[in-house]
Structures are given as C-alpha cells and as structure tokens.
Write a protein that holds these residues in place. Structure first.
Motif, short mmCIF file in Angstrom:
data_model
loop_
_atom_site.label_atom_id
_atom_site.label_comp_id
_atom_site.label_asym_id
_atom_site.label_seq_id
_atom_site.Cartn_x
_atom_site.Cartn_y
_atom_site.Cartn_z
N ASN A 1 5.78 9.02 7.99
CA ASN A 1 5.85 7.40 8.03
C ASN A 1 4.81 6.87 7.61
N THR A 2 3.56 7.46 7.04
CA THR A 2 2.59 6.83 6.27
C THR A 2 2.40 7.29 5.02
N PRO A 3 3.20 6.86 4.11
CA PRO A 3 4.23 5.69 4.26
C PRO A 3 5.58 6.83 4.21
N PRO B 1 0.79 -1.18 -0.10
CA PRO B 1 -0.03 -0.20 0.11
C PRO B 1 0.76 1.45 0.02
N GLY B 2 0.46 2.33 -0.80
CA GLY B 2 1.23 3.60 -0.69
C GLY B 2 2.65 3.45 -1.61
N GLY C 1 11.18 12.91 7.89
CA GLY C 1 9.99 12.57 7.00
C GLY C 1 9.16 11.91 7.52
N ASP D 1 12.98 -6.49 8.89
CA ASP D 1 11.86 -7.15 9.29
C ASP D 1 12.02 -8.54 9.87
N HIS E 1 3.16 6.52 -3.63
CA HIS E 1 3.34 7.85 -2.61
C HIS E 1 4.77 7.73 -2.46
N SER F 1 3.65 15.24 5.28
CA SER F 1 3.53 14.14 4.12
C SER F 1 3.97 14.56 2.85
#
Lengths: 425, 584
Positions: free
Chosen positions: B257-259, B77-78, B255, B272, B81, B169
């Motif tokens: 973070n979404t995203p 997702p994103g 910056g 991760d 962006h 953003s």
C-alpha cells in the motif's frame, strides 16, 4: 413624604413585576418543555414504521452485532427497519452526502444516520451537510448532563450545535503480548512515548501503526504530537488547539517528523509497509508478528481473547504519560429521507438500556456517555459490571487524559505523512 | 433475420400462432438487445470517465476542458511505481500461468494424469478471487502455514519472523495469487478446446504420428499441437491479461500500500471525501485503460515475434530438447502448485474452526464452531443478497443467451463476427475503467434502485460466460429433432420449449452454475453499483480480509467457495433425475 409614597408605589409595582416575571419564566419554561414534549410526540408519530439507513464503520464483528441488537430493539419499539450500511471508511458516507448535495438531491438522501466524529464531522459541518438543533432536543440527551459536560457538546473542539448526538467515549489504550514482552533487560514494557521508541529500537519489527488516514493510525500520531509538545512553550502548545495554517504547520509538526524518522526504521517491515487498519494490527498481534498495539476501544481486547482472535497472554494498560480521549457521535445528514426515524434511533442509542448494553465487555464495551448522577437507581443498576477479564484494562488505569488537537491538524499530519512516508524508498 | 419469417410465410400449413409470432419477434430482436446490453453500458461508462478526465464534470462545477486531471495524476507521488506494479504483476502472472499451462499440457498430453490434474484443479476455478487471495495470504504470511511447518524445530522462530509476504512491495504475493488462480482457468480452457470432438481427435492423432516419427512427447506437443491450439486460447489469455493488470481484489488483499497498484489507487480516489479527486481518478482510469490496452498489444506483438523467430524450429526435424528434464521440472512444478493450493485450503479450513492457535504450533489448540455460528448469524442478509442477485442475473442472462442462440438457428446463420467479439468486451475492457462512469450514469438515471443497478452491472460480466458456455452445446444440437417437430406442425415456440430446452437441460444448468459463480464472485461491480448499500458474501469477505479476525475471514472465504460449488454440484446431479430421456 412624597418620596416615601413614591417608593411604596414603586416597590409594590416592582413586586408585581417580579411576580409577573416569575410567572412568565415558569410559564415559558413549562411552555418550552411542553413544546419539547409535543415536538418529540411529533417526531415519534412521523418517524414510526420506516427504514433508517445507518452508515457506520463495519469492520468489527462485535460492533456490528451490537447494531443488530439495536435494530431489533427499534423494530419492536417503533417498527423501524434499521439497516446497517457497513463502511470500511466513514469518509465514504461523507462523500456520498456531498455528491447528493452537488446533484441537488436535497430531501431524498440515502444516508439517514451516520456514525461520525472529528475530521469527518468538521467536513460535514463546514459544508452544512448536517441537520441542526435536533440532538440537544432528544429526551435522553438530558442523561448526559449537557450543561456540565463539554464532552457531549464539543467534537474535537468544534461545537456540535445539536448536529450530533453522543454515542460513546473512547481513550487510546495499549495492549501487549506478555509472553513476547517478558520483562527481561531490554524488553520491559514501555509506558511512555520515549520508552516506546527505545523499546522498539531494541526489539525491531514488533511495533507499528495503521497507515494514515486510518483513524487509529492518526490517533497514534496525534498522541505522539501532543506528547512531543508537552515541554514546548505555551504559545506553541496553544497552536494545537488552533486551526493548522501554512505558517504554523512546519513549526508544530517538525518534532513529530523528527520522532517518526527515528521510529520508522525500527517498525514492522522497517516502516516501508503499514497495515491498513487497527483491526489488521490486532490480527498481527494475534499472529505474534507484533508484540504491542493500541486501540481506541479497550474492551475489544478481552472480547477478542474470548473469541480466540488474540492469545491468552494479552494484557491491557494505559500509557503513563497520558491517553488521548474523545467522544464519538451519530449525526443526521441535512437531506436524510427519514430524519424523524433517525432521531428515534439516535434517542434509543442514548437510552440507559442501550448505553448499558453497549458498555458490557461481552457486547461491545464502549464507555457510556451518560452521567450516572442523572440516572435513577434502577437505571444505574444496569451498568453494574462483573469480574473483569485478565486481558481487560484494569479499572481506573487511565491516569491522565489528553484532549484531541484541532481537527484541521488531521489533514496537515496526513499530507505531511503522505509526502514523507507515503511512498517507500 | 428475414429467413425465419420467410420460412413462416412460405409454409401456410404452419399458421403462425399468436404466441409463436411474439416468440419469433422476441427471438429476432434478441441479438440486438444483447448487443445494446453489452455495448451501451461499457461505452456510456467509458464516456462518463472520459469527460471528467478532461475536466468536464458539471456536478463538480468544472466545465472547462483541460488536462488538469492528468496534471494532478502525474504529480501523484509514486505514480511510476504504481504503474510498474500493475503492469508487472499483470504481465508476469499471465505469462507464468500460460507457460505452466503449456508445460502441464505438454508433459501430460495423452496421459491419464492430465484428467487427474484437471479434476484436482477445476474446483479452483469456481473459487472467487477474494477467497483465493485470503487463502494464499494465510499460507505465505510470516505466521502462515509454511512458516509454522518449519518452526521452531528448523528455523528457531518462537515469534513470527519479520517476513515480507504478503504485501511485499514488488508484488510477488499478487503474482503468486493471480498465477495460481489463472492457471486452472487457462488449463481448463485448453482442455475444453481439446475436448471438441473433431479438433481433439485430429490433434491427438497428429500427436501420435509425431511420436511414431520419434518426437519426444513434449516436443511433439509444442511442434504439432500448440500451433493449432493457441489461436483458440488467445481470447481467454487476453481476458486473463486484461483482468490481471486491472484487478482490485488480489492487490487489495495481497498487495502493498505504499503505493498500491494503479487500479486500487483509482478506487481509493473515487471513494475519497474530496470529490475533486474524481477528476484525477478518471484520468487514472484512462491511464489504466491505456496500460491494459498496451499490455494486450504487447502480448499480441510478442506472439507475432515468437511466431516469426521460431517458425523454423517447427520444421527443423529436431526431436529432442532435453524432454526428460523438462518432464521432471514440470512434474515438480505441478506438484508444487497443487500442494500449494491444497495447503492453503487446509489452512483456511483449520482457521475457520480454530480456537487458540499461537505461532508456531502447526495445529490449533482446540477446535470450535463458534466462528461459523457467529458468522452465520451476521451473514443472513449478505447471503440473501448474494443469492437473489445471482439468481436474477443468471436467469436473465440465460434467457437472453437462449433467445440469441435460437435466433441464430432460426435465421440459419451464425451471429456476426462483430457480435461474437462484442460479447468479450466486458471481459477485455478493465472494469475499473468503465464501472465508475457507469455508476455515475446510473445515479443520474435512478438513484434509489441499488438492487437493480447491481443486477444490471453483474449482467455485464455474467452474460459473456453464460453465452460462451451455452453456445457450443446449442450449436451442436442435432437439428433433425427440430425439423421433425416442425414437420409435425409444432410452432417454433413449441419446438424451442418442448424439444430443444429439454435436450439442453444439462448444459443450461452448467451455464447457470457458471453464471451464479461469476455473480457471486463480483466485488467491484457490487460495491460501486450498490453504493455500498448492498452487501454480499464477497464484499463482506474483502472487507474482512484485512480485518481483525483470520477465523471470521476464513469462514467467509469458505462460504464464498461453498456457494458456487453447491451450484455446480446441483448442475451435475439434477440432470441425472430430470429430462433423462431427452438427453441420450
């Protein structure tokens, strides 16, 4: 007559048998305890004079300083070099051990000791990445009264099986800026989840929570989830203690999403940006951007005030509808290079002196996992506290503790959250 | 390469000494060694990213080639962006820094102000990106200095307002941070070009001629100086562009973070718990590579277009384009940039010694050294690591560089164009694209030697700067000294050690200070190659930047600035006391 004799003989034999059994039990017991003792001597002799790489979250100066203190202690006691590998997220260490396992590195792992609980523990135990049956054999483990204390044998409902030694206890408590929340109409201190929502609607932009998968952000979501299901029927409520499945996920989590849909527009930055961590949230309270925040380690609040990181007007309190509580642990990966030394360190961390030092508000203030009744008079005296700081959580504030839902919900919440709120519109 | 040995063979009087022999061999091999040192890790790293991206990762029990990783990437997702954010912040910040550099140069060319601006801005150059980001963050936050200065008397804010900076953003905070950090770099690079004796003199004279012909000073700069200056600025600009589009520190600290930006997202995927995400991360690293490459191509294309469109303007004889206004705009812009930087530094210093400092007070309630004391207590091992890694890396880099430059002189021909280009490779290839592969390779080779791995990885980034910094002074060295020494019977080794090095003492120290500064500032290479085990001041500063305490964070940022500054001060002071006679 014959029968009588028979009974006599039988009772004599059975008496002997019972006596024998008692002897056997006693000798087994002493054998077991000497076995434990000799096991520990073995661990001590092998574990001395080595390095232990302790992978632990390193985002808090106070905790880091405590680990440094512990390092000095094990240096003098055992000549162990305790190296604190500071993580920004515990999952980094988990993925490291996992990577080592897939690279067939089964005895020279880089992680010796890891600070862990909840989802990370569930992952590691599921993939058999942890050393088993050692924590329950630590001499100091007895101070936790293990037979009557499920908190040290279960981690978010999953049995620990001696894979991790308890280190501390935490409850979700809140703190606020008493100059910003001044008690006037529409600006009174929220003490339940619903009050928090209405307060945030009336004072937009003054509350938020760290972005999942941050531990503290997840804790807030879990607190909300548990609270939202207080009125649910028992079968639905019971799902919280069961693993999350594709069938039950939507039903259990929908109340949470509905709640967040109402809450988010009222949050800091309109809920389009979230802070990275609980530490950052605390800084934003210091900046007066936020007026209310929460923590899993209540004593960090007065400590931060003493270090000038939070204003003097900060006060701590616990939510009246309940406080989410859990225990955190240290564990040893199955492939640790210095497993014995790590056990020595874990045992030291469980010792009354280490636990008492840790509980001092000026040091870390993390609640001890030891049960006072198991300690001697002198040991209990170590835990005596001085006058609490005005910003500290008043004694016995926590009226009602809420237990953690099953760890699989963490992932379910995280994925749902990411899909709904992870990308700002 | 054979010239040197021929020379030795042709002059029997020299009698090649045994050590000289080894020395010559060493010198002869060094350019190849340099090449291998720079190319192999980058290419190896790229391959180790390429393979998993296409699904080949034996460690994860994936051996079937396929586009699985890219499918996963596309479903993120994103993603659009993220890509827009990376491209946008990289391109806009580079463009802004470039334009402001040109305007400053044009407005203050031949004016004493240029030197003053240079002196004000050059310390900024040694400030690591993380520290700069922390300082900028302090300034533009809703509770930052700017907002404090206007509150509450003007704004009426009693509590910090709901602002959008940092972490907005659109990435404006990132652009601001990157521009302010890259501006001094480009400016000093340009001034460095202009400081070249012959070229600089020629350009200044041409500028004067243009002025005499009635050109406005700014027009004269754009029409006369820029066409000769730009080709020499191209590589630094491209390096800035490549860095800006793929950097991690600034977007991490400033910056959204979404995203987040693509580079930051890739870093999170690599770290991760779910190892399968590494496949997606590798695919992402390739995408990053394509993006950065695309940006470089776009820049070069834009350069061609501008050249084609505006080449007529150079000779149309127009002398004036509203120069007076542009001059004023530039002055305002320069004052703005400098006061912005100064204000953030002042804020940083105040935070590091602040007691209680509630918004909206402009000054702290009390001053305390507590934060320095407690930070210095915990800083010992990161400080030691920082210094040890920096010194080892720099020493190694300087030795290789000197040997390479010596081989150039012994063989009497410059390094091949290929080699000179390769030196820039680690600066042009986004580090996030090849570092992960490199770390994977390093883990295969040796898992335990974290310190060595970090030094090796730092070397990739330190070497280019050390080389660039030393090359010009080495090449400018008067060859007659060496000839005299050689004719007196000195071996090449002796000439190198006793004649050349003493003369080069000052430039070597400057190069060392630069190398140390680069090494001190490395975040991603330290984090990855060290497996998180090796903490330096920079990794600690980034970890703490989004942490609980502005005060501790400020102390770390100040330490980050102080270390390289000490290096440069030493490089400036020491030559005044040692080898004075050699350097006249």
């Amino acid at each position: 007559m014959l029968a009588n004799k028979f009974w006599q003989t039988l009772s004599r034999y059975s008496l002997c048998f019972v006596a024998f059994c008692i002897c056997l039990v006693i000798s087994f017991k002493s054998l077991a305890s000497t076995q434990l003792q000799s096991r520990w001597q073995h661990v001590e002799s092998l574990g001395k004079d080595q390095s232990v790489y302790f992978y632990a979250w390193g985002g808090d100066a106070q905790i880091n300083a405590y680990i440094q203190w512990a390092a000095q202690q094990v240096k003098t006691n055992y000549n162990i070099n305790l190296v604190h590998v500071k993580l920004s997220d515990t999952s980094e260490a988990v993925s490291r051990v996992l990577a080592e396992k897939s690279a067939n590195n089964n005895d020279k792992g880089s992680v010796d000791l890891i600070w862990i609980n909840g989802a990370n523990f569930a992952t590691m135990s599921e993939h058999s990445l942890l050393l088993k049956q050692w924590a329950n054999k630590l001499p100091n483990f007895n101070y936790t009264d293990p037979s009557n204390n499920p908190a040290v044998n279960f981690d978010f409902g999953i049995p620990t099986n001696g894979m991790e030694a308890p280190w501390g206890q935490a409850s979700l408590t809140f703190y606020y800026d008493s100059l910003a929340i001044d008690g006037t109409a529409n600006n009174t201190l929220p003490t339940t989840l619903n009050q928090l929502l209405s307060w945030s609607a009336q004072n937009p932009g003054r509350f938020s929570y760290p972005k999942p998968p941050d531990f503290l952000g997840m804790s807030f979501l879990k607190y909300a989830l548990v609270m939202l299901h207080q009125q649910s029927d028992d079968t639905l409520k019971a799902q919280l203690n069961q693993p999350a499945t594709t069938q039950n996920t939507a039903q259990v989590l929908n109340p949470l999403w509905n709640f967040l849909n109402k809450l988010h527009p009222t949050l800091w930055r309109d809920g389009s940006h979230f802070m990275q961590s609980g530490a950052q949230m605390r800084r934003l309270v210091g900046d007066t951007e936020l007026s209310i925040a929460f923590t899993f380690s209540a004593p960090e609040v007065p400590a931060a005030v003493k270090r000038y990181d939070l204003p003097k007007s900060i006060r701590s309190y616990a939510m009246q509808d309940g406080s989410l509580s859990n225990t955190h642990f240290v564990a040893i990966p199955y492939n640790a290079s210095h497993a014995q030394s790590a056990q020595l360190v874990a045992n030291f961390l469980l010792s009354p002196e280490a636990q008492a030092h840790k509980q001092k508000p000026s040091v870390w203030g993390d609640k001890s996992v030891l049960i006072q009744s198991t300690l001697s008079q002198e040991q209990q005296a170590l835990f005596k506290t001085v006058e609490p700081h005005p910003s500290a959580l008043p004694l016995n504030s926590i009226k009602r503790t809420l237990s953690e839902p099953h760890p699989s919900w963490v992932n379910a919440i995280m994925q749902g959250w990411q899909a709904r709120f992870g990308v700002s519109q | 390469m054979s010239v040197a040995s021929n020379k030795l063979a042709a002059s029997p009087t020299l009698k090649p000494h045994k050590s000289a022999d080894i020395f010559s061999k060493l010198v002869k091999l060094s350019p190849r060694f340099l090449l291998a040192l720079l190319i192999l890790p980058v290419i190896g790293g790229l391959i180790s990213v390429l393979l998993p991206a296409f699904g080949y990762a034996p460690v994860l029990e994936h051996t079937t080639l396929g586009l699985h990783g890219f499918t996963m990437l596309m479903q993120t997702p994103g993603l659009t962006h993220m890509v827009m954010l990376s491209v946008g912040t990289g391109l806009i910040s580079t463009l802004l820094a470039f334009i402001i550099t040109l305007m400053i140069l044009a407005a203050f060319f031949n004016s004493p102000w240029l030197n003053r601006i240079q002196r004000l801005l050059s310390p900024i150059l040694v400030i690591p990106h993380a520290a700069a980001a922390i300082a900028v963050g302090f300034l533009i936050a809703p509770s930052g200095m700017i907002s404090r200065l206007v509150s509450p008397w003007f704004s009426g804010w009693e509590l910090a307002p709901n602002g959008m900076f940092p972490h907005d953003s659109f990435g404006i905070s990132i652009i601001l941070g990157l521009t302010l950090k890259e501006l001094p770099f480009l400016l000093l690079m340009a001034l460095g070009v202009l400081a070249q004796p012959e070229l600089g003199k020629k350009l200044r004279q041409q500028h004067k001629v243009a002025l005499n012909l009635g050109y406005c000073p700014m027009t004269a700069f754009f029409k006369v100086i820029l066409p000769s200056l730009y080709p020499l600025l191209r590589l630094p600009i491209l390096a800035v562009l490549a860095y800006a589009s793929a950097s991690v520190e600034m977007p991490l600290i400033l910056g959204p973070n979404t995203p987040p930006t693509l580079a930051v997202a890739i870093m999170h995927w690599f770290n991760d718990v779910d190892l399968n995400l590494r496949i997606k991360a590798s695919a992402g690293a390739l995408l990053q590579l394509v993006l950065s490459g695309g940006l470089l191509a776009l820049w070069l294309g834009g350069e061609k277009t501008i050249k084609a469109l505006f080449s007529d303007l150079l000779t149309n004889g127009e002398r004036e384009y509203g120069g007076v206004y542009w001059q004023k705009i530039t002055t305002v812009l320069t004052v703005f940039a400098i006061s912005f930087i100064l204000l953030s530094l002042i804020g940083l210093i105040m935070w590091s010694v602040a007691g209680f400092w509630r918004f909206p007070a402009a000054l702290p309630e009390q001053l305390t050294l507590l934060h320095f004391k407690s930070a210095l207590m915990q800083m010992q091992s990161p400080l030691f690591n920082t210094l040890a890694i920096g010194l080892v890396t720099t020493l190694f880099a300087i030795i290789i560089t000197l040997l390479c430059l010596e081989s150039e002189q012994l063989s009497a021909k410059p390094l091949s164009r290929f080699t000179s280009l390769i030196i820039y490779v680690p600066l042009l290839v986004p580090s996030i694209a090849f570092l992960f592969g490199l770390v994977w390779l390093q883990q295969l080779v040796n898992n335990q030697a974290a310190f060595f791995n970090v030094v090796f990885t730092h070397l990739l980034f330190v070497l280019p700067y050390v080389f660039l910094s030393l090359a010009s002074s080495y090449r400018r060295l008067d060859p007659r000294f060496a000839h005299v020494a050689a004719s007196l019977g000195a071996t090449p080794c002796k000439v190198f050690l006793h004649v050349k090095l003493p003369q080069l003492f000052a430039p070597i120290l400057i190069a060392a200070a630069l190398g140390l500064a680069i090494s001190f500032g490395q975040y991603l290479p330290t984090l990855l190659a060290g497996g998180g085990r090796i903490a330096t001041i920079t990794t600690e500063a980034v970890t703490l930047a989004n942490g609980a305490s502005r005060r501790t964070s400020a102390v770390y940022a100040i330490m980050q600035m102080a270390l390289p500054l000490i290096g440069f001060i030493l490089a400036w002071v020491l030559p005044k006391y040692f080898f004075k006679s050699a350097h006249r």
